[in-house]
Design a protein around this motif. Structure first.
Motif, PDB file in Angstrom:
ATOM      1  N   THR A   1      35.284 -31.657  21.360  1.00  0.00           N
ATOM      2  CA  THR A   1      35.545 -32.276  20.049  1.00  0.00           C
ATOM      3  C   THR A   1      34.566 -31.736  19.007  1.00  0.00           C
ATOM      4  O   THR A   1      34.948 -31.452  17.867  1.00  0.00           O
ATOM      5  N   ALA A   2      33.310 -31.571  19.410  1.00  0.00           N
ATOM      6  CA  ALA A   2      32.301 -31.045  18.477  1.00  0.00           C
ATOM      7  C   ALA A   2      32.644 -29.600  18.096  1.00  0.00           C
ATOM      8  O   ALA A   2      32.534 -29.203  16.928  1.00  0.00           O
ATOM      9  N   ARG A   3      33.094 -28.828  19.076  1.00  0.00           N
ATOM     10  CA  ARG A   3      33.455 -27.436  18.794  1.00  0.00           C
ATOM     11  C   ARG A   3      34.665 -27.360  17.857  1.00  0.00           C
ATOM     12  O   ARG A   3      34.755 -26.518  16.974  1.00  0.00           O
ATOM     13  N   ARG A   4      35.587 -28.334  18.063  1.00  0.00           N
ATOM     14  CA  ARG A   4      36.785 -28.361  17.208  1.00  0.00           C
ATOM     15  C   ARG A   4      36.397 -28.735  15.777  1.00  0.00           C
ATOM     16  O   ARG A   4      36.902 -28.179  14.820  1.00  0.00           O
ATOM     17  N   ALA A   5      35.453 -29.685  15.648  1.00  0.00           N
ATOM     18  CA  ALA A   5      35.011 -30.087  14.306  1.00  0.00           C
ATOM     19  C   ALA A   5      34.342 -28.900  13.603  1.00  0.00           C
ATOM     20  O   ALA A   5      34.553 -28.681  12.403  1.00  0.00           O
TER      21      ALA A   5
ATOM     22  N   ILE B   1      40.904 -22.980   3.573  1.00  0.00           N
ATOM     23  CA  ILE B   1      42.039 -23.861   3.888  1.00  0.00           C
ATOM     24  C   ILE B   1      41.787 -25.204   3.206  1.00  0.00           C
ATOM     25  O   ILE B   1      40.733 -25.818   3.383  1.00  0.00           O
ATOM     26  N   ARG B   2      42.756 -25.664   2.404  1.00  0.00           N
ATOM     27  CA  ARG B   2      42.548 -26.853   1.575  1.00  0.00           C
ATOM     28  C   ARG B   2      43.422 -28.034   1.977  1.00  0.00           C
ATOM     29  O   ARG B   2      43.104 -29.170   1.658  1.00  0.00           O
ATOM     30  N   ASP B   3      44.554 -27.756   2.634  1.00  0.00           N
ATOM     31  CA  ASP B   3      45.524 -28.812   2.920  1.00  0.00           C
ATOM     32  C   ASP B   3      44.955 -29.771   3.979  1.00  0.00           C
ATOM     33  O   ASP B   3      44.758 -29.397   5.141  1.00  0.00           O
TER      34      ASP B   3
ATOM     35  N   SER C   1      43.510 -31.873   9.342  1.00  0.00           N
ATOM     36  CA  SER C   1      43.382 -32.972  10.298  1.00  0.00           C
ATOM     37  C   SER C   1      44.244 -32.727  11.534  1.00  0.00           C
ATOM     38  O   SER C   1      43.867 -33.115  12.643  1.00  0.00           O
ATOM     39  N   ALA C   2      45.373 -32.031  11.376  1.00  0.00           N
ATOM     40  CA  ALA C   2      46.167 -31.667  12.565  1.00  0.00           C
ATOM     41  C   ALA C   2      45.325 -30.756  13.477  1.00  0.00           C
ATOM     42  O   ALA C   2      45.285 -30.949  14.697  1.00  0.00           O
ATOM     43  N   MET C   3      44.607 -29.817  12.873  1.00  0.00           N
ATOM     44  CA  MET C   3      43.835 -28.877  13.695  1.00  0.00           C
ATOM     45  C   MET C   3      42.591 -29.537  14.284  1.00  0.00           C
ATOM     46  O   MET C   3      42.052 -29.082  15.292  1.00  0.00           O
ATOM     47  N   ALA C   4      42.153 -30.625  13.647  1.00  0.00           N
ATOM     48  CA  ALA C   4      41.033 -31.382  14.227  1.00  0.00           C
ATOM     49  C   ALA C   4      41.499 -32.181  15.443  1.00  0.00           C
ATOM     50  O   ALA C   4      40.697 -32.556  16.295  1.00  0.00           O
TER      51      ALA C   4
END
Ligand code: SAH
Length: 246
Positions: A35-39, A50-52, A57-60
Motif C-alpha cells: 500500500t505504501a509503495r502504491r501511494a 496526472i490531474r484526474d 484514486s482508482a490507481m491507489a
C-alpha cells in the motif's frame, strides 16, 4: 590476468544473487508495504502531471502487484516507473501510461468500454474502478486465463475477458462508449471504429517501431483524430501470426 574484469564480474554475480534473494522474499511482502509503495506511485503520477482525481484514486486502489504473475513480481518492480514483464514476452504498461491513457478516455461511471490487449488485466481493473463495464480481449490464452482469474480474485466482476483476436472487436457488446488499445497496430483498425458509438472516444498506439498515441472521436460518419505522445507498445498481432509464434 585482468583482475579488474574478474573483480567486477564477482560484484555482478554478488549483486545478481542479492537480487534473487530479494526477489524470493518479495512475494511475502506485507499488504501495508504494498500500500505504501502504491501511494508513492500515485504521488509520482501527480508529479508527472496526472490531474484526474478519479483516475488517481482508482490507481491507489488497484493492487497492481497481484496482476503481475508471482515469478515476475518484485517489491521494487511492481510499482516502479517502468513497464514490467508478465510472461509470454509481454509487459504490463508503465503506471504513467496506464494513468495517462485512462485520463484521456474521460470515462463516466456506467459507460461501456472495450480494451484490446488484456495482458495482466491491470488496465481493465483500473477502468472497472472508475465504474465502467469493461470488455477486454487478449489473444494469448495463458494470459487471458491469468487475467480472468486475477480479476475474479480481486473482485472485479464488471470485467468480461475474451480470448480472441482484437482486430475483430466484440460485436455482440457494441457499440462502446470508449475503446482503449494497449498493443500497436499499423493503422487504426476500421472494425474497432465501427464498434464505437456516435460521440465515442478511442485511444490507440499506432505505428511500427516508432509509435504515436492517437486519440480519436467518432462524430456521425466522421472521425476526429489527434496525434499525441510517442510511445512503445508490443505489436498488435494478427491471429495467424500468433499461431506461428514458438
Ligand atoms: N493492458 C495490459 C498490457 C498490454 S500488453 C495490462 O494492463 O497488463 C499487450 C497485450 O496485447 C499482450 O498481452 C498481447 O498478447 C496482446 N495482443 C497483441 N495482439 C493482440 C490482438 N490482435 N488481440 C488481442 N490482444 C492482443
Amino acid at each position: 590476468m585482468d583482475w579488474g574484469a574478474t573483480v567486477s564480474s564477482a560484484w555482478v554475480i554478488a549483486i545478481l544473487a542479492g537480487l534473487c534473494v530479494a526477489g524470493a522474499a518479495d512475494v511475502d511482502s506485507s499488504e501495508a508495504d504494498w500500500t505504501a509503495r502504491r501511494a508513492a506511485m500515485v504521488q509520482l503520477l501527480r508529479r508527472q502531471g496526472i490531474r484526474d482525481e478519479a483516475v488517481l484514486s482508482a490507481m491507489a486502489k488497484v493492487r497492481r502487484h497481484q496482476f503481475i504473475p508471482a515469478p515476475y513480481r518484485s517489491r521494487i518492480g511492481a510499482y516502479g516507473d517502468h513497464p514490467s514483464p508478465i510472461g509470454q514476452g509481454q509487459t504490463i504498461s508503465q503506471p504513467f501510461i496506464v494513468a495517462y491513457m485512462t485520463e484521456r478516455l474521460r470515462l463516466q461511471p456506467g459507460e461501456k468500454v472495450l480494451e484490446i490487449g488484456t495482458g495482466s488485466g491491470y488496465q481493465a481493473a483500473v477502468l472497472a474502478e472508475l465504474g465502467a463495464a469493461v470488455y477486454t480481449i487478449e489473444i494469448l490464452p495463458s494470459l487471458a486465463e491469468h487475467a480472468r482469474e486475477t480479476l475474479e480474485a480481486e473482485g472485479y466482476d464488471s470485467v468480461s475477458v475474451l480470448c480472441g483476436d482484437g482486430y475483430k472487436g466484440w460485436p455482440e457488446h457494441a457499440p462502446f462508449d470508449a475503446i482503449i488499445v494497449t498493443c500497436a497496430p499499423e493503422d487504426v483498425p476500421r472494425s474497432l471504429v465501427e464498434q464505437l458509438r456516435d460521440g465515442g472516444r478511442m485511444i490507440i498506439p499506432v505505428g511500427v517501431g516508432v509509435q504515436r498515441l492517437v486519440v480519436l472521436r467518432k462524430v456521425g460518419d466522421r472521425v476526429e483524430q489527434q496525434d499525441d505522445l510517442p510511445v512503445r507498445f508490443v505489436p498488435m498481432v494478427r491471429e495467424n501470426e500468433e499461431k506461428r509464434w514458438p
